[in-house]
Structures are given as structure tokens and as C-alpha cells.
Design a protein around this motif. Sequence first.
Motif, PDB file in Angstrom:
ATOM      1  N   ALA A  17       0.859  -1.187   0.000  1.00 27.58           N
ATOM      2  CA  ALA A  17       0.000   0.000   0.000  1.00 27.58           C
ATOM      3  C   ALA A  17       0.895   1.236   0.000  1.00 27.58           C
ATOM      4  O   ALA A  17       1.645   1.461   0.955  1.00 27.58           O
ATOM      5  CB  ALA A  17      -0.893  -0.014   1.239  1.00 27.58           C
ATOM      6  N   PRO A  19       1.416   5.185   0.291  1.00 29.49           N
ATOM      7  CA  PRO A  19       0.620   6.278   0.871  1.00 29.49           C
ATOM      8  C   PRO A  19       0.151   7.296  -0.169  1.00 29.49           C
ATOM      9  O   PRO A  19      -0.937   7.866  -0.030  1.00 29.49           O
ATOM     10  CB  PRO A  19       1.561   6.914   1.897  1.00 29.49           C
ATOM     11  N   SER A  22      -3.176   6.319  -1.552  1.00 28.01           N
ATOM     12  CA  SER A  22      -4.233   6.046  -0.577  1.00 28.01           C
ATOM     13  C   SER A  22      -5.579   6.530  -1.111  1.00 28.01           C
ATOM     14  O   SER A  22      -5.657   7.520  -1.838  1.00 28.01           O
ATOM     15  CB  SER A  22      -3.919   6.779   0.736  1.00 28.01           C
ATOM     16  N   PHE A  38       0.079   7.367   6.283  1.00 25.70           N
ATOM     17  CA  PHE A  38      -0.007   6.243   7.225  1.00 25.70           C
ATOM     18  C   PHE A  38       0.817   6.507   8.495  1.00 25.70           C
ATOM     19  O   PHE A  38       0.445   6.070   9.581  1.00 25.70           O
ATOM     20  CB  PHE A  38       0.433   4.935   6.554  1.00 25.70           C
ATOM     21  N   LEU A  96       1.818   1.504   7.708  1.00 25.21           N
ATOM     22  CA  LEU A  96       0.408   1.111   7.686  1.00 25.21           C
ATOM     23  C   LEU A  96       0.181  -0.073   8.629  1.00 25.21           C
ATOM     24  O   LEU A  96      -0.799  -0.110   9.383  1.00 25.21           O
ATOM     25  CB  LEU A  96      -0.035   0.763   6.255  1.00 25.21           C
ATOM     26  N   SER A 163      -6.898   7.361   7.336  1.00 28.38           N
ATOM     27  CA  SER A 163      -6.950   6.981   5.922  1.00 28.38           C
ATOM     28  C   SER A 163      -7.811   5.731   5.732  1.00 28.38           C
ATOM     29  O   SER A 163      -7.911   4.897   6.640  1.00 28.38           O
ATOM     30  CB  SER A 163      -5.546   6.652   5.408  1.00 28.38           C
ATOM     31  N   GLU A 165      -7.231   3.005   4.154  1.00 23.85           N
ATOM     32  CA  GLU A 165      -6.524   1.728   4.306  1.00 23.85           C
ATOM     33  C   GLU A 165      -6.355   1.340   5.777  1.00 23.85           C
ATOM     34  O   GLU A 165      -6.391   0.156   6.113  1.00 23.85           O
ATOM     35  CB  GLU A 165      -5.161   1.790   3.610  1.00 23.85           C
ATOM     36  N   THR A 166      -6.159   2.320   6.646  1.00 24.76           N
ATOM     37  CA  THR A 166      -6.033   2.030   8.076  1.00 24.76           C
ATOM     38  C   THR A 166      -7.388   1.603   8.629  1.00 24.76           C
ATOM     39  O   THR A 166      -7.499   0.613   9.361  1.00 24.76           O
ATOM     40  CB  THR A 166      -5.501   3.273   8.831  1.00 24.76           C
ATOM     41  N   THR A 201      -5.863  -4.866   1.932  1.00 22.66           N
ATOM     42  CA  THR A 201      -4.432  -4.781   1.600  1.00 22.66           C
ATOM     43  C   THR A 201      -3.658  -5.917   2.287  1.00 22.66           C
ATOM     44  O   THR A 201      -4.125  -6.487   3.274  1.00 22.66           O
ATOM     45  CB  THR A 201      -3.835  -3.453   2.116  1.00 22.66           C
TER      46      THR A 201
END
Length: 394
Positions: A17, A19, A22, A38, A96, A163, A165-166, A201
Motif C-alpha cells: 500500500a 501512501p 491512498s 499512514f 500502515l 486513511s 486503508e487504516t 491490503t
Amino acid sequence: MSALPAPAGAPLAPYAAHPALSRGRRIPEPDAPTRTAFQRDRDRVIHSTAFRRLVYKTQVFLNHEGDLFRTRMTHSLEVAQLGRSIARPLGLNEDLVEAIALAHDLGHTPFGHAGQDALNACLRELPAELAGQGGGFEHNLQSLRVVDHLEHRYPAFDGLNLSFETREGILKHCSRKHAQRLDTREPGGVATRFLNGGSPTLEAQLCNLADEIAYNAHDIDDGVRSGLLSLEQLEAVPLFERHRRAALQAHPRLTGRRLLFESIRLMLSEQVYDVIATTRHGILEAGVDSVQGVRATPVLVRFSPGMHAASSALKTFLRNNLYRHPQVMHNTDRARQVVSDLFACYLQDPAALGADDDLFRPHLARAIADHIAGMTDRHAIREHERLTGASLFP
Ligand code: MG
């Protein structure tokens, strides 16, 4: 395996991933001048109130039973450490991984799973208009709720505005019913994969497995420390036993805690190397070379079949011999009682919650659940004594 360890700041693999790619924050913010998205997520988690509360929340052993048992905080730090150790040689995004690992248990109630089960039972008995959020209580959903809504520290938004993804990594499980509700509020968001399929991810996948590796290992240590498990009993667990033998072969006079630590250390290393090798092979075999490819492929971060079986056997051993140990169950029963009593008291007299704005939220029972879920073990115990006069944990 590579001949040399990857240095810090090693380039990200194409399937990591990145950043800069993102999917962003729910409320757009300008980039930070010196940190990636991240890194900033991780820093926000560390500065949150919910994170500090993890110091005083039970993992397996109640916080006041001893100073050296794992708490949710030290567990989360160990998950982050194992996650980073696996991420770097795979070229994954360590920042991340760290952000997700440190946040993954923010939604846990006091007293661990016992608290969650009690709160879930309380909310399920109530009509949906009182309970809100689709009813029930589940710690993964609550972790997302903490970072999306319940932290109140920034002027421009509730929550930490992390974010995509987090947040996606934090929501590691979700029922279809809850996914539908979340997806209505955030179409195409973090819950969509539970409706349409697809994977998160590799960094999120890794945190799931690092969680399991961490608790299996530290629960052996805490179990022996507490006297509820013995080294002799552990001889029945092949994954532990082969490393105990290897430790003794290398150091024939090793005994006691040093033997325990060395056996656990060897066991952890084998699991870490197994995940790295199996995952690397899986990525190559699937021909995955982008995050889009990762999302379209079944879970790739995994143990080899042999290690999966060995880890499952260890889990079963811990469930039968530690989590269901009469002494642990005794505490579990009292913890459930504390949480359900607190819930009943607040429902009957919402003013007992204190003069914060929770009272004015539309779903009273949900506000009560948020309040109780945020408590540390000892706060819950003290508040229970104050409201009921009973002392369940003298
Ligand atoms: Mg965990």
C-alpha cells in the motif's frame, strides 16, 4: 529468504500500500509536510485517549492480577512488532502495519471478551431504536467507531479521520447485516468487501495473522507465569514442544523461565519465517503486482498448511486449558456481572452517566454501551461499586 535483511526505508514492493495512492480520508486534509498519510495515522492512534486506556484493559488476565501480564496495550505493541518484522522483508508498508496493529483493539471493552459478550447480550435484548448501530456489540465494529466517531480531539471532525486503508484494516470482521448498514452510510467504503467479496491490503491481512501469532505466544508465557499452565502440560503441544527440545539441545542445562522464553522465541521466529516464505511464494504464484491485484485475490498472507495446523492445535490447547480454566472462568463470570449491572444502572438512571453530551445522543443504549466500552477494568470495577454497593473484585 533474502541473504541480507532489508534496511529501514527499503523500497515498497509494487503490491504494497503506497501512501501516495491512498484512497484518502473521509474529510480531506492537506498532506503533512514530513510524514506520509499512514505515519500520520499511526501518530494519531498513539495520541488518542482510547489508546492510553489499553494500558488498563484486560487481555486474558485481569489488570490487577499482576503487573507483568499482557494488557491490551502491550499486546498491541507486540502485534505491531511482529507485523513490522514480517512487513519489511516482504516490502510491505510498515507504517500502515503499525497504524492498524496499534488501533486493532481500540474497541475492546474492559475485561476482554467477557465484557464484550455481556455488552452484546444487553444490547440484543433492546429494540433497535434504542440500541442503534444495527444492534448488538462487536469489538471490531467498535474499534472502527472509536476512530471514526468517539475520539473528540480535533476541531474539524469527530474521530481521528484516518486513511481508508487504516480503517479498512481495523474492520477485520463484519457481519453482512452490519456491512449493509455501514455501506449505506459510506457507499463503496470499508465494509463493501464484506458484501461483494475481495480482500483488504496485504498490510491488513498481515495484522490479522500477527495478532494470532502474538496472542498464542504471549498467552503461553502469561499462562505459565500465572501458574495456570505448566511446562509439562505444554509438552502436549507439538509446536511448542519441538522448540523446547531444540532449546534444550542447544543449551542442555536450560530450565525454568529461561527455557520457557527461549522456546517461545524459537517458536515465534519459525512462525514469522513461515509466513514470510509462504506469503512471498503465494504472491509470486498469483502473479500479484499491485494493490488492485491484492484486492482481487483471496487472502495471501498466511501460514504454510503445516504451520496452520500447528498453530490451530496451539489455539485449541489454550482454549481448553487456559481460557476455560476454572480460575479464568471465575473472573469472566464476575466481569460479565459488572458490565451487565453497569448497563442496567445507566439505563434506569441515565444521569448516572455524568454530565456529558452522551446523554443527548439519539440512541441512549448505544451511548451507554460506548461509555462502558471505553472504561478501563478498574474504572468499571469502581463505578460498579459506586452504583450497586457490591464489591465483586475486592
Ligand atoms: Mg488483538
